[in-house]
Design an enzyme around this catalytic site. Structure first.
Site, PDB file in Angstrom:
ATOM      1  N   ASP A 168       0.819   0.972  -1.339  1.00  0.00           N
ATOM      2  CA  ASP A 168       1.529  -0.289  -1.120  1.00  0.00           C
ATOM      3  C   ASP A 168       2.989   0.039  -0.812  1.00  0.00           C
ATOM      4  O   ASP A 168       3.747   0.439  -1.699  1.00  0.00           O
ATOM      5  CB  ASP A 168       1.452  -1.175  -2.372  1.00  0.00           C
ATOM      6  CG  ASP A 168       0.051  -1.741  -2.604  1.00  0.00           C
ATOM      7  OD1 ASP A 168      -0.930  -1.082  -2.201  1.00  0.00           O
ATOM      8  OD2 ASP A 168      -0.063  -2.828  -3.197  1.00  0.00           O
ATOM      9  N   LYS A 231       0.926  -7.873   2.686  1.00  0.00           N
ATOM     10  CA  LYS A 231       1.055  -8.341   1.304  1.00  0.00           C
ATOM     11  C   LYS A 231       2.347  -9.130   1.171  1.00  0.00           C
ATOM     12  O   LYS A 231       3.369  -8.772   1.765  1.00  0.00           O
ATOM     13  CB  LYS A 231       1.048  -7.118   0.376  1.00  0.00           C
ATOM     14  CG  LYS A 231       1.297  -7.383  -1.095  1.00  0.00           C
ATOM     15  CD  LYS A 231       1.255  -6.059  -1.866  1.00  0.00           C
ATOM     16  CE  LYS A 231       1.704  -6.236  -3.314  1.00  0.00           C
ATOM     17  NZ  LYS A 231       1.700  -4.939  -4.054  1.00  0.00           N
ATOM     18  N   LYS A 267      -3.055  -9.758   0.954  1.00  0.00           N
ATOM     19  CA  LYS A 267      -2.853  -9.634  -0.487  1.00  0.00           C
ATOM     20  C   LYS A 267      -1.664 -10.485  -0.936  1.00  0.00           C
ATOM     21  O   LYS A 267      -0.517 -10.101  -0.703  1.00  0.00           O
ATOM     22  CB  LYS A 267      -2.626  -8.171  -0.881  1.00  0.00           C
ATOM     23  CG  LYS A 267      -2.398  -7.958  -2.388  1.00  0.00           C
ATOM     24  CD  LYS A 267      -2.223  -6.490  -2.711  1.00  0.00           C
ATOM     25  CE  LYS A 267      -1.855  -6.263  -4.192  1.00  0.00           C
ATOM     26  NZ  LYS A 267      -1.687  -4.828  -4.523  1.00  0.00           N
TER      27      LYS A 267
END
Length: 331
Positions: A168, A231, A267
């Site tokens: 991430d 995300k 996400k």
């Protein structure tokens, strides 16, 4: 979704098992500049979802079980220890009490991944050995992304070497705020290359991007540069995942798929702590992107406390009574 056996094929966590991995494409500035976001229309649409979509009884239990399978169970605290991470991983393997799963007729339910800082990758990998649950690591100077560029790239490489299967990353917000889309594209391409076979989730930190139009454009640029997921947030900003931002990002994903044929995951992260909120996000995914995105290889919740509330709701479904939250610790 209906109650019944949850498939335990751990390969289902990996997008390339079902889909050709998004290879990215050349930066298309005409497409990026054409991206718009009508705030009033977006907020009006997002505002209808919580009250309009509702599932009850067995259907609600099934949707909540699906939400569990899409959680990136996360600990990103300064006082994390190997012991705490091991407990979290045990919860990832068995996210809902066995008696509740038996009553629901569910087997093999796990979360989507466990997300940790770099130093906790090794104990997480060890604790999850044989489970098929991937370890995700936050990287690139998380959460601000302001460390020297070569160190951010090296951090990704070290995390992959340590066993992280998902990375991430955080983008440089300043590139978005000054409209340097070429700079953002090049940065994201470098991060993707450093990840190698590990999948990369691009954290946009949407609460710091200023406008929904910036969110739309940053989403497109990151996908063009090969992001496997986009995300919303690090969870450390003052504003994290919201429904309007999610709508903008989902529509960017849909447009990217329509034009290229590649599916990119989504996400939302930060501030999603109630089971009812997870149902709203799942219904939005279903309506905006379709059923294919309702699987952990294309949708994740970045959460730590969400799982506890979902387990409480599942116990209520089974027993008819709510239990104390301490009966459902996440680790």
């Amino acid at each position: 979704m209906t109650t019944g056996t949850v498939h335990t094929d751990k390969a289902a966590h990996w997008p390339q098992v079902h889909e050709a991995r998004n290879p990215g494409m050349a930066l298309d500035m005409d497409w990026v500049r054409a991206a718009r976001a009508n705030r009033s229309a977006i907020e009006r649409r997002a505002g209808t979802l919580p009250g309009r979509r509702s599932v009850k009884k067995d259907y609600q239990a099934a949707w909540l079980a699906r939400a569990v399978s899409c959680i990136d169970l996360t600990t990103l605290a300064g006082d994390d220890t190997p012991g705490r991470v091991a407990r979290l991983c045990a919860k990832a393997r068995q996210p809902v009490r066995a008696d509740l799963l038996e009553a629901l007729g569910l087997t093999g339910l796990t979360v989507g991944a466990v997300c940790v800082y770099h130093d906790m990758i090794e104990p997480a990998v060890k604790a999850l050995e044989g489970s098929g649950i991937p370890v995700a690591a936050v990287s690139t100077g998380f959460p601000a992304g302001l460390s020297p560029f070569h160190l951010r790239v090296a951090e990704i490489e070290e995390s992959v070497k340590a066993g992280a299967q998902e990375i991430d990353i955080v983008i440089s917000r300043r590139l978005v705020l000054r409209g340097d889309w070429q700079g953002l594209y090049q940065e994201m391409c470098a991060f993707r290359a450093a990840c190698g076979e590990a999948h990369v989730k691009a954290i946009l930190a949407t609460g710091e991007l200023g406008t929904l139009q910036n969110v739309a454009r940053a989403s497109l640029v990151c996908m063009m540069a090969g992001a496997d997921f986009i995300k919303t947030s690090t969870g450390k900003e003052s504003v994290n995942a919201t429904l309007p931002v999610s709508l903008v990002m989902m529509r960017a994903i849909r447009e990217y798929h329509d034009r290229t044929g590649y599916r990119v995951g989504y996400k939302p992260a930060g501030g999603i702590s109630k089971a009812k909120d997870s149902l709203v996000y799942l219904s939005m995914i279903k309506e905006e992107l379709g059923d294919r995105w309702l699987r952990p290889d294309l949708f994740r919740f970045g959460a730590s406390s969400l799982l506890g509330d979902i387990e409480r709701q599942l116990e209520h479904h089974v027993t008819g009574a709510y239990s104390a939250s301490w009966r459902h610790a996440i680790g």
